[in-house]
Scaffold this motif. Structure first.
Motif, PDB file in Angstrom:
ATOM      1  N   LEU A  12       0.803  -1.222   0.000  1.00  0.00           N
ATOM      2  CA  LEU A  12       0.000   0.000   0.000  1.00  0.00           C
ATOM      3  C   LEU A  12       0.835   1.270   0.000  1.00  0.00           C
ATOM      4  O   LEU A  12       0.307   2.359  -0.265  1.00  0.00           O
ATOM      5  CB  LEU A  12      -0.939   0.022   1.223  1.00  0.00           C
ATOM      6  CG  LEU A  12      -1.939  -1.128   1.354  1.00  0.00           C
ATOM      7  CD1 LEU A  12      -2.792  -0.940   2.600  1.00  0.00           C
ATOM      8  CD2 LEU A  12      -2.821  -1.238   0.119  1.00  0.00           C
TER       9      LEU A  12
ATOM     10  N   VAL B 161      -1.381   2.346  11.844  1.00  0.00           N
ATOM     11  CA  VAL B 161      -2.099   1.075  11.721  1.00  0.00           C
ATOM     12  C   VAL B 161      -2.257   0.434  13.104  1.00  0.00           C
ATOM     13  O   VAL B 161      -3.270  -0.201  13.402  1.00  0.00           O
ATOM     14  CB  VAL B 161      -1.350   0.118  10.766  1.00  0.00           C
ATOM     15  CG1 VAL B 161      -2.072  -1.217  10.659  1.00  0.00           C
ATOM     16  CG2 VAL B 161      -1.223   0.752   9.388  1.00  0.00           C
TER      17      VAL B 161
ATOM     18  N   LEU C 245     -13.393  -4.642   6.171  1.00  0.00           N
ATOM     19  CA  LEU C 245     -12.961  -3.442   5.465  1.00  0.00           C
ATOM     20  C   LEU C 245     -11.448  -3.283   5.502  1.00  0.00           C
ATOM     21  O   LEU C 245     -10.843  -2.806   4.531  1.00  0.00           O
ATOM     22  CB  LEU C 245     -13.646  -2.212   6.066  1.00  0.00           C
ATOM     23  CG  LEU C 245     -15.166  -2.128   5.850  1.00  0.00           C
ATOM     24  CD1 LEU C 245     -15.755  -0.950   6.616  1.00  0.00           C
ATOM     25  CD2 LEU C 245     -15.491  -2.012   4.365  1.00  0.00           C
ATOM     26  N   CYS C 246     -10.812  -3.682   6.618  1.00  0.00           N
ATOM     27  CA  CYS C 246      -9.349  -3.644   6.685  1.00  0.00           C
ATOM     28  C   CYS C 246      -8.740  -4.529   5.600  1.00  0.00           C
ATOM     29  O   CYS C 246      -7.787  -4.143   4.913  1.00  0.00           O
ATOM     30  CB  CYS C 246      -8.856  -4.102   8.057  1.00  0.00           C
ATOM     31  SG  CYS C 246      -9.051  -2.886   9.377  1.00  0.00           S
TER      32      CYS C 246
ATOM     33  N   SER D 292      -8.895  -2.930   2.145  1.00  0.00           N
ATOM     34  CA  SER D 292      -8.307  -1.592   2.004  1.00  0.00           C
ATOM     35  C   SER D 292      -7.379  -1.512   0.792  1.00  0.00           C
ATOM     36  O   SER D 292      -6.594  -2.430   0.518  1.00  0.00           O
ATOM     37  CB  SER D 292      -7.523  -1.229   3.267  1.00  0.00           C
ATOM     38  OG  SER D 292      -8.380  -1.171   4.378  1.00  0.00           O
ATOM     39  N   GLN D 293      -7.470  -0.381   0.102  1.00  0.00           N
ATOM     40  CA  GLN D 293      -6.649  -0.141  -1.086  1.00  0.00           C
ATOM     41  C   GLN D 293      -5.598   0.936  -0.860  1.00  0.00           C
ATOM     42  O   GLN D 293      -4.814   1.236  -1.757  1.00  0.00           O
ATOM     43  CB  GLN D 293      -7.550   0.270  -2.255  1.00  0.00           C
ATOM     44  CG  GLN D 293      -8.575  -0.781  -2.647  1.00  0.00           C
ATOM     45  CD  GLN D 293      -7.929  -2.081  -3.111  1.00  0.00           C
ATOM     46  OE1 GLN D 293      -7.060  -2.066  -3.981  1.00  0.00           O
ATOM     47  NE2 GLN D 293      -8.334  -3.192  -2.519  1.00  0.00           N
ATOM     48  N   SER D 294      -5.612   1.545   0.305  1.00  0.00           N
ATOM     49  CA  SER D 294      -4.619   2.572   0.617  1.00  0.00           C
ATOM     50  C   SER D 294      -4.359   2.556   2.110  1.00  0.00           C
ATOM     51  O   SER D 294      -5.154   2.011   2.894  1.00  0.00           O
ATOM     52  CB  SER D 294      -5.116   3.957   0.197  1.00  0.00           C
ATOM     53  OG  SER D 294      -6.203   4.372   1.012  1.00  0.00           O
TER      54      SER D 294
ATOM     55  N   GLN E  12      -7.171   4.305   4.090  1.00  0.00           N
ATOM     56  CA  GLN E  12      -8.345   3.458   4.320  1.00  0.00           C
ATOM     57  C   GLN E  12      -8.078   2.453   5.439  1.00  0.00           C
ATOM     58  O   GLN E  12      -8.921   2.242   6.320  1.00  0.00           O
ATOM     59  CB  GLN E  12      -8.708   2.714   3.032  1.00  0.00           C
ATOM     60  CG  GLN E  12      -9.261   3.583   1.931  1.00  0.00           C
ATOM     61  CD  GLN E  12      -9.605   2.766   0.694  1.00  0.00           C
ATOM     62  OE1 GLN E  12      -9.538   1.539   0.693  1.00  0.00           O
ATOM     63  NE2 GLN E  12      -9.958   3.469  -0.385  1.00  0.00           N
ATOM     64  N   LEU E  13      -6.904   1.844   5.411  1.00  0.00           N
ATOM     65  CA  LEU E  13      -6.587   0.836   6.424  1.00  0.00           C
ATOM     66  C   LEU E  13      -6.588   1.449   7.821  1.00  0.00           C
ATOM     67  O   LEU E  13      -7.118   0.851   8.769  1.00  0.00           O
ATOM     68  CB  LEU E  13      -5.223   0.217   6.126  1.00  0.00           C
ATOM     69  CG  LEU E  13      -4.742  -0.857   7.111  1.00  0.00           C
ATOM     70  CD1 LEU E  13      -5.726  -2.011   7.177  1.00  0.00           C
ATOM     71  CD2 LEU E  13      -3.354  -1.362   6.722  1.00  0.00           C
TER      72      LEU E  13
ATOM     73  N   PHE F 229     -10.223   2.090   8.923  1.00  0.00           N
ATOM     74  CA  PHE F 229     -10.955   0.856   9.235  1.00  0.00           C
ATOM     75  C   PHE F 229     -10.375   0.154  10.461  1.00  0.00           C
ATOM     76  O   PHE F 229     -11.091  -0.550  11.182  1.00  0.00           O
ATOM     77  CB  PHE F 229     -10.949  -0.070   8.020  1.00  0.00           C
ATOM     78  CG  PHE F 229     -11.642   0.515   6.813  1.00  0.00           C
ATOM     79  CD1 PHE F 229     -12.757   1.322   6.968  1.00  0.00           C
ATOM     80  CD2 PHE F 229     -11.168   0.268   5.529  1.00  0.00           C
ATOM     81  CE1 PHE F 229     -13.404   1.873   5.862  1.00  0.00           C
ATOM     82  CE2 PHE F 229     -11.794   0.819   4.422  1.00  0.00           C
ATOM     83  CZ  PHE F 229     -12.922   1.621   4.583  1.00  0.00           C
ATOM     84  N   ARG F 230      -9.066   0.339  10.707  1.00  0.00           N
ATOM     85  CA  ARG F 230      -8.488  -0.198  11.941  1.00  0.00           C
ATOM     86  C   ARG F 230      -9.078   0.503  13.162  1.00  0.00           C
ATOM     87  O   ARG F 230      -9.298  -0.113  14.206  1.00  0.00           O
ATOM     88  CB  ARG F 230      -6.968  -0.004  11.932  1.00  0.00           C
ATOM     89  CG  ARG F 230      -6.219  -1.069  11.189  1.00  0.00           C
ATOM     90  CD  ARG F 230      -6.132  -2.357  11.961  1.00  0.00           C
ATOM     91  NE  ARG F 230      -5.147  -2.285  13.041  1.00  0.00           N
ATOM     92  CZ  ARG F 230      -4.967  -3.230  13.952  1.00  0.00           C
ATOM     93  NH1 ARG F 230      -5.731  -4.301  13.950  1.00  0.00           N
ATOM     94  NH2 ARG F 230      -4.045  -3.098  14.891  1.00  0.00           N
TER      95      ARG F 230
ATOM     96  N   HIS G  95      -3.831  -9.645   3.841  1.00  0.00           N
ATOM     97  CA  HIS G  95      -5.270  -9.435   4.009  1.00  0.00           C
ATOM     98  C   HIS G  95      -5.866 -10.430   5.008  1.00  0.00           C
ATOM     99  O   HIS G  95      -6.841 -10.117   5.704  1.00  0.00           O
ATOM    100  CB  HIS G  95      -5.983  -9.564   2.666  1.00  0.00           C
ATOM    101  CG  HIS G  95      -5.435  -8.659   1.604  1.00  0.00           C
ATOM    102  ND1 HIS G  95      -5.832  -7.349   1.452  1.00  0.00           N
ATOM    103  CD2 HIS G  95      -4.482  -8.871   0.649  1.00  0.00           C
ATOM    104  CE1 HIS G  95      -5.178  -6.800   0.445  1.00  0.00           C
ATOM    105  NE2 HIS G  95      -4.346  -7.703  -0.066  1.00  0.00           N
TER     106      HIS G  95
END
Length: 655
Positions: free
Chosen positions: A38, A47, A88-89, A92-94, A97-98, A101-102, A161
């Motif tokens: 990412l 994170v 969602l984690c 995540s694509q970036s 986002q991670l 969602f974390r 993932h």
């Protein structure tokens, strides 16, 4: 409850708590791979920090909302939030986002840990609760040891993932069991929840962590953003202090900070969390980038630290319960942890993994000697009315310290790395087509460079991570100095019943003062029942010549009327034939009578008087354990409730 249904509920609760506890540590070994996929190396710390902040700050809300609206529905909500966050984690694509969602996942994780322990008190009788408390404490211990290892296994054999996806089937099992088997809780405790205090404290903490993350890296220390965050943090803290003075049930009473024991242990706990999570977050990056080990092996190499923490947490608890002395443990522990952190600061790209393991063991031993003791110090120093909130406060500061540690050390790492890379790139001729940003975004790309250039980059990465530990060393040394100011007082009996979960877990269950004392009483009683308790109790009640098995039968029949002999034998985990000799002796002594059909038993008037004597002496024993809290009507009511539950109903056959 039927034993099978209870077993399913306990497994589901332990599973929920395991998932929440694991997610504090399982991500550490996956972080280098996540960064390589990412990007966003400078955001790596969030994170971990996002999860910890959300779970820590939400803890008081989950506990009180569960009391007020029912723990079953709140636990279901926590599972659902945690599972949505986990899914969602994984998608995540970036890095942004991670991190978001974390934080959502952490919100649910805080509820899982708080409510799982509270529900045990709802579904398990006092006589068996001590055993289950030990199991739940073991969940924290197991998660702290296997978290980094599992994270590495998922990365190497599946993908990063799956560090998050694995929560989905396991959480779904827990959800189905809780919905289907856990009975509804009709009891409600009305609270005046300090929503404003929680929001203000969470916002102020987030501002301070952002300053630690961005200051000197993304933004200059004198930039409008950093100054604005500092002003916002100050205003929020002042507002929080004003709110806490007026709150009926403050999230953290300000009067606690007037106690030297609380203020000193809070600071020391903050620094311990700082060191523990800082090391856990950046060592896998060192191992995977500098030494080129797999994610799984990087988890294996963290085991000495986790094993040292677990071992010394257990040993320190035993020392305290046997000697009643505790002050020397945080002094020695922070001193040893400082040495361990200092040793880690000497690591280079040429350091052997064995030497690193020894250094980690030293750090883990020091942290393990300190973590559990800090909770005990606080519990022993406060008055009964503040016991619950002081306990959660002690673990709160350790969790917040972990958030600051990851953020601050992450800022140090990123700043040092960027400066050193800039100097290298300014003086080194790079291969055609090589983009220096690749190394910053994906540290594993170093392994593909020409040998001499790769060695230069590895030296920079090793030096940057060593700088992290050089910064952490004086911070831990401050904790060592402050630990000398922790006072020692005579240890209360219930405080000796140390809880491994409170020592290793980053988040405390939000329990009331009464629940904290009950927790200690149950653990002490559970241990006492296994050490000739019925022999001693029978002698006190004047049941000379009656073996402990017979005393157990009298206690079990007390106040029960007719009891099926089969049920009594099942409870004692023996056959009716094995127990018949003891019952016959009681019948001959005029203490018990058998029904005409021979299938039921009950006490005679003489036996009933003996049962009342057992009850009275048992309560006297419990009274001595809480006497050092002083006179308190709530504790008297607790003894009235616990004594008949504990007496004569031990799950194992009495010795």
């Amino acid at each position: 409850m039927r034993q099978r249904g209870l077993g399913l509920i306990i497994v589901a609760l332990m599973l929920g708590m395991l998932l929440a506890a694991l997610d504090q540590t399982i991500v550490s070994t996956a972080l280098p791979t996540i960064v390589s996929d990412l990007g966003g190396l400078e955001q790596l710390s969030w994170v971990v920090t996002g999860y910890m902040l959300a779970s820590t700050v939400s803890t008081p809300l989950w506990g009180k909302l569960g009391d007020q609206f029912g723990r079953k529905r709140l636990f279901i909500a926590a599972i659902v939030i945690f599972l949505i966050g986990s899914a969602l984690c994984g998608l995540s694509q970036s890095m942004g986002q991670l991190i978001a969602f974390r934080s959502l996942q952490g919100l649910g994780g805080g509820g899982l840990m708080v409510l799982a322990q509270a529900i045990v008190g709802d579904v398990v009788s006092a006589r068996d609760r001590g055993k289950y408390q030990g199991w739940f404490g073991g969940v924290f211990a197991v998660s702290s040891v296997i978290g980094p290892l599992l994270g590495g296994l998922f990365v190497d054999h599946l993908s990063w993932h799956w560090v998050f996806y694995i929560n989905l089937p396991l959480g779904a099992i827990a959800l189905v069991v809780i919905v289907a088997v856990l009975p509804g809780d009709d009891t409600r405790t009305t609270h005046k929840i300090d929503y404003a205090g929680v929001v203000l404290l969470g916002a102020a903490t987030s501002c301070l962590v952002l300053i630690a993350t961005w200051g000197g890296t993304i933004y200059a220390w004198n930039s409008p953003v950093i100054i604005g965050l500092a002003v916002a943090a100050l205003v929020l803290l002042v507002a929080w202090g004003l709110v806490e003075r007026r709150a009926a049930e403050p999230v953290m009473p300000l009067g606690l900070f007037k106690l030297r024991a609380f203020s000193m242990t809070s600071i020391v706990g903050f620094v311990v969390g700082f060191g523990m999570f800082g090391a856990l977050t950046y060592l896998p990056l060192y191992l995977q980038t500098v030494h080129g080990v797999s994610a799984t092996l990087s988890g294996v190499h963290l085991l000495p630290m986790m094993a040292g923490m677990l071992l010394m947490s257990i040993v320190s608890g035993q020392i305290i319960s046997r000697t009643g002395r505790y002050r020397f443990l945080p002094i020695a522990g922070t001193g040893i942890a400082t040495v361990g952190m200092g040793l880690l600061s000497t690591l280079t790209e040429h350091s052997s993994l064995f030497i690193m393991g020894v250094y980690l063991l030293v750090l883990g031993i020091g942290l393990g000697m300190t973590m559990q003791v800090l909770v005990i110090v606080v519990q022993n120093a406060v008055e009964f009315k503040d016991l619950g909130v002081a306990t959660s406060g002690a673990t709160f500061f350790r969790s917040i310290g972990g958030s600051f540690g990851v953020a601050t050390l992450g800022s140090v790492f990123a700043s040092t790395l960027n400066d050193d890379l800039a100097r290298l790139l300014a003086t080194t001729k790079l291969p055609a087509g090589f983009d220096p940003a690749t190394v910053q975004q994906d540290p594993t790309a170093i392994q593909k460079l020409p040998p001499q250039l790769a060695a230069d980059f590895l030296h920079i990465y090793a030096g940057s991570i060593a700088t992290v530990f050089r910064v952490g060393t004086p911070v831990l040394f401050v904790a060592f100095l402050l630990s000398w100011f922790i006072p020692e007082q005579r240890l209360r009996e219930t405080t000796k019943a140390s809880d491994l979960g409170e020592g290793l877990g980053a988040t405390s269950a939000e329990r009331s003062s009464l629940a904290e004392v009950e927790r200690g009483l149950v653990r002490l009683a559970n241990a006492d029942l296994r050490r000739g308790y019925y022999d001693r109790l029978g002698a006190l009640a004047g049941l000379d010549g009656i073996p402990p098995q017979g005393v157990w039968v009298i206690a079990r029949l007390g106040g029960e009327g007719w009891v099926q002999a089969d049920d009594l034998a099942e409870r004692a985990e023996i056959s009716r034939e094995e127990g018949r000799a003891y019952v016959d002796q009681l019948i001959e002594a005029g203490l018990v009578q058998r029904s005409p059909d021979g299938e039921s038993l009950r006490l005679t008037p003489v036996g009933d008087a003996a049962a009342q004597a057992l009850l009275r002496h048992s309560r006297d024993g419990l009274q001595k354990l809480v006497a050092d809290w002083g006179p308190c009507p709530e504790l008297e009511q607790l003894l009235d409730k616990l004594t008949p539950e504990l007496l004569g109903a031990h799950a194992d056959r009495p010795d």
